[in-house]
Design an enzyme around this catalytic site. Structure first.
Site, short mmCIF file in Angstrom:
data_model
loop_
_atom_site.label_atom_id
_atom_site.label_comp_id
_atom_site.label_asym_id
_atom_site.label_seq_id
_atom_site.Cartn_x
_atom_site.Cartn_y
_atom_site.Cartn_z
N ASP A 1 0.83 -1.20 0.00
CA ASP A 1 0.00 0.00 0.00
C ASP A 1 0.88 1.26 0.00
O ASP A 1 2.10 1.17 0.04
CB ASP A 1 -0.91 -0.05 1.25
CG ASP A 1 -2.30 0.49 0.96
OD1 ASP A 1 -2.45 1.31 0.05
OD2 ASP A 1 -3.24 0.08 1.67
N ASP B 1 -9.51 4.05 -3.44
CA ASP B 1 -10.39 2.94 -3.09
C ASP B 1 -11.78 3.11 -3.70
O ASP B 1 -12.30 4.22 -3.78
CB ASP B 1 -10.50 2.82 -1.56
CG ASP B 1 -9.22 2.28 -0.95
OD1 ASP B 1 -8.21 2.18 -1.67
OD2 ASP B 1 -9.24 1.95 0.24
C1 GAL Z 1 -6.07 1.10 0.99
C2 GAL Z 1 -6.01 0.09 -0.11
C3 GAL Z 1 -7.03 -0.97 0.17
C4 GAL Z 1 -6.82 -1.59 1.51
C5 GAL Z 1 -6.72 -0.51 2.56
C6 GAL Z 1 -6.29 -1.05 3.87
O1 GAL Z 1 -5.10 2.08 0.78
O2 GAL Z 1 -6.24 0.73 -1.31
O3 GAL Z 1 -6.98 -1.96 -0.84
O4 GAL Z 1 -5.66 -2.36 1.48
O5 GAL Z 1 -5.81 0.50 2.21
O6 GAL Z 1 -6.02 -0.02 4.80
#
Ligand code: GAL
Length: 494
Positions: A120, A176
């Site tokens: 991430d 997201d």
């Molecule tokens: C976001 C990511 C998601 C998930 C989430 C967890 O940044 O895009 O897929 O992993 O963090 O915190």
């Protein structure tokens, strides 16, 4: 393809939750349709030992990580883990990112038996780029000797589709799909689809654009919208991650995830991304994805009604470069609809869609266009990707002469599939040829290379006769003179 924990569970899950989802992948038949990866995202590692090694959150994973991974493997599935470019993940302290621990963490993941790593982008250290950390992590993964797929989750930041083909196999193209746990909005589904589609030219095997884990089965979408959502991901060649609770899903949701014909569109071996054709009318979008090969005459077509009232939609054969009649199959009804002249027309409910397979005769007089920047092509020497606003899809491949390397550089267009052997014409469009008369060596398959002059031009094209054989061909351009030639695309006609 697989299941990922974040969208439905956020951090509210434990070891048993993951085991239940693994079991559900098997019992629903999803595993056997290709959903193989169980991705555990977030809230895994709650600290580090004095020697820097990761501590698995013991409350959540009382049997440790290896035990859980063994359980997943025993069901014929693969396991994925999650980390971050920063010191901490998006969930924040105490959950550990891998910054400055890349080698150690990759070794730990391999030791757990992981097959996949998501990294991430939260808390990115300001002293460096995400790219540098991703490249370090990719190298660390390689050094473990364990094959683990690598997923760059930078939400589109730093445009990984332009540089990450040697680093990762997939990358997120957007933020997201939802900021809420187990809830999604239709507009975000459409937004993530369209934003990912802007990078479709970079879609190829091992070069996958990811619009995010799916929200099929998540509250917030009507059944019609959920089906359109799945079709959008399928025509995008997107990684198919189920993001719902598989242990609780209803029959309708299961039906969406298990449509083998829609999955086949997604998994087509060519790996082409979605191409948007002429809008039929305001809000009625027409998308296509070539199947098998460009110019195969076989394509998936998605007609989508983004308007909030029912409306007519159509795809015209001329927009697909098809001549004569074509066969249409409805991939959700699992039904051949018959043979149609010129176009296929239908009525779509609000936010509804049809996913079709259209098979016809490709018009080789119009030809098919291969983009230089497609990652399935082979670059050697000093060939490099070049942003080029006036080029189709915004990129060219720059070939630089021997001042930059004894061999000069080359670009081999691959997957040029033609229906029969014979004389074809390759029209090469180049953006820049600095010298008055740059000469490139053009080589068709294994034949002797032939010299072709590209007259000095800012935007020029030259038509080259090429003898192709039925099936797959390649056409290579090699440049060994001083200077630069930038190639935009190649159109092959009969
Ligand atoms: C976001 C990511 C998601 C998930 C989430 C967890 O940044 O895009 O897929 O992993 O963090 O915190």
């Amino acid at each position: 393809m697989g299941w990922a924990s974040w969208n439905h569970f956020f951090c509210d899950y434990n070891d048993q939750t993951i085991r239940d989802q693994a079991d559900a992948l098997v019992s629903t038949g999803m595993r056997d349709l290709g959903y193989r990866y169980v991705l555990i995202q977030e809230c895994l590692t709650s600290g580090r030992e004095a020697d820097g090694s990761l501590i698995v959150d013991a409350k959540r994973f009382p049997h440790g990580m290896k035990d859980l991974v063994d359980y997943v493997h025993a069901r014929g599935l693969k396991a994925g883990t999650y980390t971050d470019v920063g010191e901490y993940t998006c969930a924040g302290k105490p959950y550990q990112g891998s910054y400055r621990h890349e080698d150690q963490d990759a070794a730990t993941f391999a030791g757990w038996g992981m097959d996949f790593v998501e990294m991430d982008y939260c808390n990115r250290p300001h002293e460096t780029t995400g790219r540098a950390i991703y490249e370090r992590m990719a190298e660390a993964i390689r050094k473990t000797g364990r094959p683990m797929l690598f997923y760059i989750c930078s939400w589109g930041n730093e445009s990984p589709w332009t540089w990450a083909q040697d680093t990762a196999q997939l990358w997120r193209t957007e933020s997201d799909i939802s900021g809420e746990k187990n809830r999604v909005q239709w507009d975000n589904v459409v937004g993530n689809f369209e934003s990912s589609a802007r990078h479709a030219v970079f879609s190829a095997p091992n070069s996958w654009n990811d619009p995010d884990m799916m929200e099929v089965g998540t509250p917030g979408l009507t059944p019609t919208e959920a089906q359109t959502h799945f079709s959008m991901w399928a025509i995008s060649a997107a990684p198919l991650w189920a993001g719902n609770d598989l242990a609780q899903m209803d029959a309708a949701t299961r039906g969406l995830y298990t449509n083998a014909e829609a999955i086949a569109v997604d998994q087509d071996p060519l790996g082409a991304g979605p191409v948007q054709l002429r809008e039929y009318s305001a809000g009625i979008e027409v998308w296509m994805k070539p199947l098998g090969a460009l110019g195969s005459g076989v394509q998936a077509v998605l007609l989508v009604n983004l308007a909030s009232v029912p409306a007519e939609a159509a795809v015209e054969w001329s927009d697909l470069a098809l001549t004569g009649k074509a066969q249409v199959r409805d991939l959700w009804a699992h039904k051949d609809l018959g043979e149609f002249r010129e176009a296929y027309k239908t009525l779509l409910p609000a936010h509804g869609s049809v996913l079709l397979k259209v098979t016809g005769e490709f018009d080789w007089a119009r030809g098919t266009t291969y983009e230089a920047e497609w990652p399935g092509n082979l670059r050697a020497g000093n060939a490099s990707l070049l942003p080029c606003p006036e080029c189709s899809h915004g990129y060219a491949v720059s070939l630089r002469g021997p001042a930059n390397g004894a061999q000069g550089s080359s670009l081999r267009f691959t997957h040029i599939v033609v229906p029969r052997s014979g004389r074809f014409y390759a029209n090469v469009v180049y953006v820049y040829s600095g010298e008055a008369n740059n000469t490139v060596q053009v080589r068709v398959n294994q034949a002797q290379p032939a010299d072709v002059k590209l007259p000095g031009a800012i935007y020029g094209s030259v038509r080259i006769p090429v003898d192709l054989q039925q099936g797959e061909n390649s056409i290579e351009f090699r440049f060994t003179a001083a200077g630069t030639v930038d190639i935009d695309r190649l159109t092959v006609t009969r």
